[in-house]
Scaffold this active site. Structure first.
Site, short mmCIF file in Angstrom:
data_model
loop_
_atom_site.label_atom_id
_atom_site.label_comp_id
_atom_site.label_asym_id
_atom_site.label_seq_id
_atom_site.Cartn_x
_atom_site.Cartn_y
_atom_site.Cartn_z
N HIS A 75 75.26 56.45 66.75
CA HIS A 75 76.10 55.57 67.58
C HIS A 75 75.63 55.63 69.04
O HIS A 75 75.56 54.60 69.72
CB HIS A 75 77.57 56.01 67.53
CG HIS A 75 78.22 55.91 66.18
ND1 HIS A 75 78.85 56.95 65.57
CD2 HIS A 75 78.33 54.85 65.33
CE1 HIS A 75 79.33 56.56 64.39
NE2 HIS A 75 79.03 55.29 64.22
N LYS A 102 91.09 53.86 56.48
CA LYS A 102 90.43 55.16 56.58
C LYS A 102 91.43 56.23 56.99
O LYS A 102 92.41 55.93 57.69
CB LYS A 102 89.28 55.09 57.60
CG LYS A 102 88.08 54.32 57.08
CD LYS A 102 86.87 54.42 57.99
CE LYS A 102 85.64 53.78 57.36
NZ LYS A 102 84.47 53.80 58.24
N ARG A 134 71.46 50.07 59.95
CA ARG A 134 70.73 51.29 59.59
C ARG A 134 69.70 51.03 58.51
O ARG A 134 68.64 51.64 58.49
CB ARG A 134 71.71 52.37 59.11
CG ARG A 134 72.56 52.93 60.24
CD ARG A 134 73.70 53.73 59.67
NE ARG A 134 74.56 52.87 58.86
CZ ARG A 134 75.56 53.29 58.12
NH1 ARG A 134 75.83 54.58 58.06
NH2 ARG A 134 76.30 52.44 57.43
N SER A 188 79.28 58.96 59.69
CA SER A 188 80.25 59.96 60.14
C SER A 188 80.73 60.80 58.96
O SER A 188 80.88 62.02 59.08
CB SER A 188 81.44 59.27 60.82
OG SER A 188 80.99 58.53 61.93
N1 COA Z 1 74.47 55.55 63.38
C1 COA Z 1 75.11 56.39 62.58
N2 COA Z 1 76.13 56.02 61.78
C2 COA Z 1 76.50 54.74 61.82
C3 COA Z 1 75.87 53.79 62.63
C4 COA Z 1 74.81 54.26 63.46
N3 COA Z 1 74.15 53.44 64.27
N4 COA Z 1 76.46 52.60 62.45
C5 COA Z 1 77.42 52.78 61.55
N5 COA Z 1 77.45 54.07 61.16
C6 COA Z 1 78.33 54.68 60.17
C7 COA Z 1 79.72 54.90 60.70
O1 COA Z 1 79.86 56.20 61.24
C8 COA Z 1 80.57 54.72 59.46
O2 COA Z 1 80.64 55.93 58.76
P1 COA Z 1 81.91 56.29 57.85
O3 COA Z 1 82.12 55.13 56.91
O4 COA Z 1 81.47 57.49 57.16
O5 COA Z 1 83.06 56.48 58.80
C9 COA Z 1 79.79 53.74 58.60
O6 COA Z 1 78.49 53.76 59.11
C10 COA Z 1 80.32 52.35 58.66
O7 COA Z 1 80.37 51.95 60.01
P2 COA Z 1 81.07 50.61 60.44
O8 COA Z 1 80.60 49.49 59.58
O9 COA Z 1 80.95 50.46 61.90
O10 COA Z 1 82.55 50.87 59.94
P3 COA Z 1 83.73 51.23 60.79
O11 COA Z 1 84.89 51.57 59.93
O12 COA Z 1 83.31 52.27 61.75
O13 COA Z 1 84.05 49.85 61.53
C11 COA Z 1 84.78 47.53 61.64
C12 COA Z 1 84.24 48.64 60.77
C13 COA Z 1 85.65 48.05 62.74
C14 COA Z 1 83.64 46.85 62.35
C15 COA Z 1 85.47 46.52 60.74
O14 COA Z 1 86.23 47.23 59.76
C16 COA Z 1 86.47 45.62 61.48
O15 COA Z 1 86.06 44.73 62.20
N6 COA Z 1 87.76 45.88 61.30
C17 COA Z 1 88.83 45.14 61.97
C18 COA Z 1 89.58 44.24 61.01
C19 COA Z 1 88.91 42.90 60.97
O16 COA Z 1 88.77 42.20 61.93
N7 COA Z 1 88.47 42.54 59.75
C20 COA Z 1 87.78 41.29 59.52
C21 COA Z 1 86.30 41.48 59.78
S1 COA Z 1 85.44 39.98 59.54
#
Ligand code: COA
Length: 162
Positions: free
Chosen positions: A18, A42, A91, A130
């Protein structure tokens, strides 16, 4: 014109993957907001406040970065705060299918002119998440170099209390 972008996620906790995306995207926009989302699907290890505080500590040397948190629909938060772009890290190809779906849905929901911008995660961090970091630390494995040092101490402290 000042450009403002959002980099959002659960950050439970933030990793060096991140941080890589934050550092690189902070150079592309005048202001970058790291938005910690409260994701009802989550069950986080860290509270919203702890996650915000950890990111603030790690990014304190990046002058144009600030940290916020929000819940609900991403597009509502983005439109309300008049961002120009939402940054996402890719990723691996496996991220692509989910990200394109989300970007296309968001394109319908964002106000006119707001873009989704994708950065390739540095190969050093392309395999981490994560959850994987938490699992390895909980089993006393070594995640040196994958998580900022004092965040690692905080993860260890969480598991030692359990
Ligand atoms: N390096 C390391 N890890 C990374 C990374 C990076 N560059 N990018 C992502 N990850 C990891 C994250 O730590 C996360 O790990 P985890 O699942 O073990 O916690 C995983 O990859 C998924 O990350 P991400 O896709 O960013 O999921 P998130 O839960 O952190 O965020 C949202 C997702 C917030 C973007 C999405 O759920 C959202 O927009 N929610 C709001 C509701 C909404 O509007 N929904 C409609 C969307 S169209």
């Amino acid at each position: 014109m000042t450009t403002r972008a959002l980099y959002t996620g659960s950050f439970d906790p933030m990793t060096n993957g991140h941080l890589d995306i934050i550092t690189r995207s902070s150079k592309m926009f005048d202001e970058l907001v790291v938005g910690v989302i409260v994701n009802p699907n989550k069950n986080p290890l860290f509270t919203r406040e702890e996650r915000v505080e950890m990111i603030q500590e790690v990014t304190s040397d990046l002058e144009n970065v600030r940290v916020d948190s929000f819940e609900g629909l991403l597009a509502d938060y983005v439109n309300r705060n008049h961002f120009d772009a939402v940054v996402r890290g890719l990723r691996a190809t496996s991220d692509f299918e989910y990200e394109i779906q989300m970007a296309q849905m968001n394109a319908c929901l964002f106000d006119k002119g707001i873009e989704s911008v994708f950065l390739m995660t540095s190969p050093r961090y392309s395999f981490i998440s994560s959850s994987m970091i938490k699992e390895v630390v909980s089993l006393n494995g070594c995640v040196d170099g994958l998580v900022p040092e004092h965040i690692m101490d905080r993860i260890k402290a969480k598991f030692s209390r359990r």
